[in-house]
Write an enzyme that holds these catalytic residues in place. Structure first.
Site, PDB file in Angstrom:
ATOM      1  N   LYS A   1      26.195  39.608  40.789  1.00 34.41           N
ATOM      2  CA  LYS A   1      26.471  39.669  42.232  1.00 34.41           C
ATOM      3  C   LYS A   1      25.219  39.234  42.994  1.00 34.41           C
ATOM      4  O   LYS A   1      24.106  39.562  42.581  1.00 34.41           O
ATOM      5  CB  LYS A   1      26.797  41.115  42.640  1.00 34.41           C
ATOM      6  CG  LYS A   1      28.181  41.591  42.242  1.00 34.41           C
ATOM      7  CD  LYS A   1      28.421  42.988  42.787  1.00 34.41           C
ATOM      8  CE  LYS A   1      29.749  43.552  42.316  1.00 34.41           C
ATOM      9  NZ  LYS A   1      30.912  42.870  42.908  1.00 34.41           N
TER      10      LYS A   1
ATOM     11  N   ARG B   1      39.141  46.018  36.074  1.00 38.29           N
ATOM     12  CA  ARG B   1      40.466  45.844  35.468  1.00 38.29           C
ATOM     13  C   ARG B   1      40.391  45.924  33.944  1.00 38.29           C
ATOM     14  O   ARG B   1      41.370  46.283  33.292  1.00 38.29           O
ATOM     15  CB  ARG B   1      41.078  44.527  35.959  1.00 38.29           C
ATOM     16  CG  ARG B   1      40.354  43.300  35.530  1.00 38.29           C
ATOM     17  CD  ARG B   1      40.735  42.067  36.352  1.00 38.29           C
ATOM     18  NE  ARG B   1      40.179  42.107  37.711  1.00 38.29           N
ATOM     19  CZ  ARG B   1      40.405  41.196  38.648  1.00 38.29           C
ATOM     20  NH1 ARG B   1      41.204  40.171  38.389  1.00 38.29           N
ATOM     21  NH2 ARG B   1      39.871  41.298  39.843  1.00 38.29           N
TER      22      ARG B   1
HETATM   23  N1  BES Z   1      33.602  46.529  42.283  1.00 40.01           N
HETATM   24  C1  BES Z   1      34.022  45.247  42.688  1.00 40.01           C
HETATM   25  C2  BES Z   1      34.956  45.276  43.891  1.00 40.01           C
HETATM   26  C3  BES Z   1      34.353  45.707  45.203  1.00 40.01           C
HETATM   27  C4  BES Z   1      33.814  44.775  46.064  1.00 40.01           C
HETATM   28  C5  BES Z   1      34.408  47.032  45.596  1.00 40.01           C
HETATM   29  C6  BES Z   1      33.295  45.173  47.275  1.00 40.01           C
HETATM   30  C7  BES Z   1      33.887  47.427  46.805  1.00 40.01           C
HETATM   31  C8  BES Z   1      33.331  46.498  47.647  1.00 40.01           C
HETATM   32  C9  BES Z   1      34.767  44.538  41.551  1.00 40.01           C
HETATM   33  O1  BES Z   1      34.378  44.900  40.267  1.00 40.01           O
HETATM   34  C10 BES Z   1      34.527  43.070  41.700  1.00 40.01           C
HETATM   35  O2  BES Z   1      33.402  42.682  41.689  1.00 40.01           O
HETATM   36  N2  BES Z   1      35.603  42.315  41.853  1.00 40.01           N
HETATM   37  C11 BES Z   1      35.514  40.902  42.037  1.00 40.01           C
HETATM   38  C12 BES Z   1      36.666  40.274  41.307  1.00 40.01           C
HETATM   39  C13 BES Z   1      36.604  38.754  41.244  1.00 40.01           C
HETATM   40  C14 BES Z   1      35.418  38.303  40.420  1.00 40.01           C
HETATM   41  C15 BES Z   1      37.900  38.246  40.641  1.00 40.01           C
HETATM   42  C16 BES Z   1      35.610  40.614  43.534  1.00 40.01           C
HETATM   43  O3  BES Z   1      36.355  41.293  44.232  1.00 40.01           O
HETATM   44  O4  BES Z   1      34.915  39.718  43.995  1.00 40.01           O
HETATM   45 ZN    ZN Z   2      32.713  43.750  39.581  1.00 49.41          ZN
END
Ligand code: BES
Ligand code: ZN
Ligand code: ZN
Length: 490
Positions: free
Chosen positions: A268, A342
């Protein structure tokens, strides 16, 4: 803060009465000397008794009184009470130690039980503070609030003990979320729950360590843990009601417990990584709800499964393009290691199905796309069952928390098929990201089990628009909805 109902307070620093207007007819429930004192105060003209407006004055004996406005053109809801009592708490908590509230003044279009519940929830939810790491703690004067009523109804007496259980559970949910990720790693999280749940009656606890998770062949869960310095944990709690029989219904809760989400190799950016300690919000939410519910003796059997790990970078971390086998045998192409929630939930959902529950509800801070779709005020729900989702919507409406159902369609399931494995862990586009994540989860729910997925990415933290939630930090939103669901499930 202690809340009593009709107990005797030694001294009362502040007495709270309600005004539904300022004409004599609207104030006839006040005693004569209070009314006389009020009428002598010149500045009383500023007080219109509008809902939530307060007016402080001294009665003829010199006691401090607050008149609390409850007049409004529209119907007052419990949420109105929760919110205005939260603001009231902020005003009084540093100034008065003991407060007495004339409950019988406050009911309006709510009954006494509803008014008491909402007022007590507003006060207790607002009194939450996370001070584990502060050298100097803030001093709160307010020690006790006593609600005075002429009623002797047993239903009224049972309100405060219930509110205390519910709001204490919300506080635990918030505490767990707020704890730092270097302290609350997966083994620490599991130990906390194990210790805490020991106090619960009719509850059995099982904690699966890494070796046990390997034995269960939870390849997807382990792939998320691969880069971590800490072992993963799967906590499995089971509540069996005393009067259980073959007709007893079985609810399973599943929570995403990512104690920190760096994204893994699909790292990230720093701004998005901040606050990823909240990525265990699903697990803390379902645990808190489980704890409060089982203390209120529900008729259903309830299982609670918490999948705990962090998602870190390291020499053994899972590389994007890896293909991993899930516990249920399906193979998954990991295109993005940041879509890790997931993966953990998939194996835990499959494990939960082995116990043959009637329904499974999972909660997870699963997708950033959730914030795009519904903002930070509304939780999203995707489900394979109209009946289950309607029940959850009813509970959310009863507790006045925003929950909105989003669709799951076969096209979304098609979009997560991989040409070289059974599935891939993200869709082909950024669109409908939350529903596509849910479509992925659905692949791990066995036929015949009603399932609902709550994506709480937007609501789990930083609910500054809700006065009874801390402006930053874990919110505890959806805990009250889940408790209501479990207590009413038939
Ligand atoms: N934990 C994050 C989702 C999240 C984002 C929660 C912002 C709270 C605030 C999750 O694991 C994630 O990073 N999801 C990705 C999925 C994508 C790579 C398909 C996302 O939402 O960008
Ligand atoms: Zn994530
Ligand atoms: Zn995550």
């Amino acid at each position: 803060m202690k809340l009593t109902l009709n107990g005797k307070l030694k001294n009362v620093d502040l007495k709270v009465i309600a005004a539904s207007g300022i004409t004599p007819a609207k104030l006839k429930h006040w005693d004569k000397s209070t009314l006389a004192a009020f009428n002598k105060v010149k500045s009383k003209k500023s007080f219109k008794a509008e809902f939530g407006q307060e007016f402080s004055f001294l009665d003829e004996k010199g006691n401090r009184i607050v008149a609390f406005g409850i007049s409004t053109d529209k119907k007052i809801t419990s949420e109105d009470y929760r919110k205005s009592l939260a603001k009231f708490y902020k005003m009084i908590s540093k100034r008065y130690a003991s407060v007495e509230v004339e409950l019988d003044h406050f009911t309006g279009n709510l009954n006494a039980e509803q008014a008491l519940e909402a007022m007590a929830e507003g006060l207790l939810l607002s009194s939450y503070k996370f001070e584990n790491h502060l050298s100097k703690k803030e001093i709160t004067e307010l020690k006790s609030v006593n609600f005075v009523t002429k009623s002797k109804a047993a239903t009224l007496k049972s309100v405060l003990p219930k509110v205390i259980k519910v709001t204490s559970a919300v506080a635990i949910g918030r505490d767990l979320m707020n704890e730092a990720p270097n302290i609350l790693n997966a083994p620490a999280f599991a130990s906390y729950v194990q210790k805490d749940a020991k106090t619960l009656k009719n509850v059995k606890i099982k904690v699966l360590n890494k070796a046990a998770i390997v034995k269960e062949k939870m390849g997807l869960f382990l792939s998320v843990n691969a880069g971590s310095a800490y072992e993963p944990r799967l906590v499995h709690l089971t509540y069996t009601p005393t009067k259980a029989n073959t007709k007893t219904k079985h609810i399973a809760l599943v929570g995403k417990g990512l104690t920190f989400d760096t994204g893994g190799y699909s790292l990230k950016p720093s701004a998005s990584m901040m606050k990823m300690k909240y990525d265990m919000g699903g697990a803390s939410t379902v645990y808190a709800a489980f704890k409060a519910a089982v203390q209120l003796n529900p008729n259903s059997k309830i299982s609670c499964f918490l999948g705990m790990t962090d998602n870190a970078v390291g020499p053994k971390a899972t590389m994007p393009d890896s293909i991993i086998k899930a516990r249920n045998g399906k193979t998954v192409e990991i295109l993005n290691t940041d879509a890790e929630g997931r993966l953990v939930l998939a194996d835990v959902l499959d494990y939960a199905c082995d116990f043959k529950p009637n329904v499974i509800i999972d909660a997870a801070t699963l997708t950033g796309a959730m914030l795009m779709a519904l903002g930070t005020e509304i939780a999203g729900m995707m489900s394979n069952s109209d009946q289950l989702s309607n029940k959850l919507l009813e509970s959310a409406a009863a507790k006045e928390e925003y929950l909105w159902r989003l669709p799951l369609i076969p096209e979304f399931s098609r979009d997560i098929k991989s040409p070289i494995a059974d599935l891939k862990n993200m869709g082909g586009s950024r669109f409908a990201g939350s529903s596509k994540a849910a479509a992925f989860l659905q692949e791990f729910v066995k036929e015949g089990i009603d399932w609902a997925h709550l994506d709480i990415a937007g609501v789990a933290s930083d609910q500054s628009h809700l006065p009874y939630c801390p402006s930053t930090g874990g919110s505890g939103v959806m805990i009250r909805t889940l408790i209501d669901f479990m207590l009413n499930y038939k």
